[in-house]
Design an enzyme around this catalytic site. Structure first.
Site, short mmCIF file in Angstrom:
data_model
loop_
_atom_site.label_atom_id
_atom_site.label_comp_id
_atom_site.label_asym_id
_atom_site.label_seq_id
_atom_site.Cartn_x
_atom_site.Cartn_y
_atom_site.Cartn_z
N LYS A 108 0.83 -1.20 0.00
CA LYS A 108 0.00 0.00 0.00
C LYS A 108 0.87 1.26 0.00
CE LYS A 108 -3.69 -2.41 2.49
NZ LYS A 108 -4.68 -2.33 3.58
N HIS A 163 -1.77 -5.61 1.37
CA HIS A 163 -3.05 -6.32 1.21
C HIS A 163 -2.76 -7.67 0.57
CE1 HIS A 163 -7.12 -7.29 -0.12
NE2 HIS A 163 -6.54 -7.70 -1.22
#
Ligand code: CMP
Length: 143
Positions: A9, A115
């Site tokens: 991210k 993620h």
């Protein structure tokens, strides 16, 4: 062979963690078959996080994930979905064990570095949101 979608991210990219995190998955024995540094569109973010649409933090989530470059990756290997999630640690860094990525590098749930897909169905959907079939490469041999 099983595939998963992993994404470093914006917080992980800004902190210069791409190399260290890629190294962890290579060391584990998985194969990187696609990757790109990209700023994702609002539409891609909303598709990616569609299951959280009704959550109070949805707007914040989309804003954060589109706020700067992410490093999107596709990895393959036996049980790569479950094993990479174990390596990432729990979503909330307060619950993530030391030694896991979030346990070692994250403090807040919203800025939790990485993620990873949670099922084969999510992996397929998430991979196709970020990669075209021709962008995934084959290796000569499996590990
Ligand atoms: P991720 O694995 O990318 O999938 C959904 C994301 O929602 C999750 O990681 C967290 O970053 C984020 N998230 C979950 N709960 C909250 C929360 N209470 N506030 C902000 N973000 C959250």
């Amino acid at each position: 062979m099983e595939k998963t979608f992993l994404m470093i991210k914006p917080d992980g990219v800004q902190r210069g963690l791409i190399g260290k995190l890629v190294q962890r998955f290579e060391d584990k024995g998985f194969q990187l078959i696609g990757s790109k540094l990209m700023v994702i569109t609002k539409e891609q973010a909303e598709t990616h996080y569609a299951e959280h649409k009704e959550k109070p933090f949805f707007g914040e989530l989309v804003q954060f994930i589109t706020s700067g470059p992410v490093f999107a990756m596709v990895w393959q290997g036996d049980n790569v979905i479950a094993l990479s999630r174990a390596m990432m640690g729990k979503t909330n860094p307060l619950d993530a064990a030391p030694g896991t990525i979030r346990g070692d590098y994250a403090v807040h749930t919203g800025n939790n570095i990485i993620h990873g897909s949670d099922s084969p169905e999510s992996a397929e959907r998430e991979i196709s949101n970020f990669f075209k079939a021709g962008e995934l490469l084959a290796y000569d041999r499996a590990l």
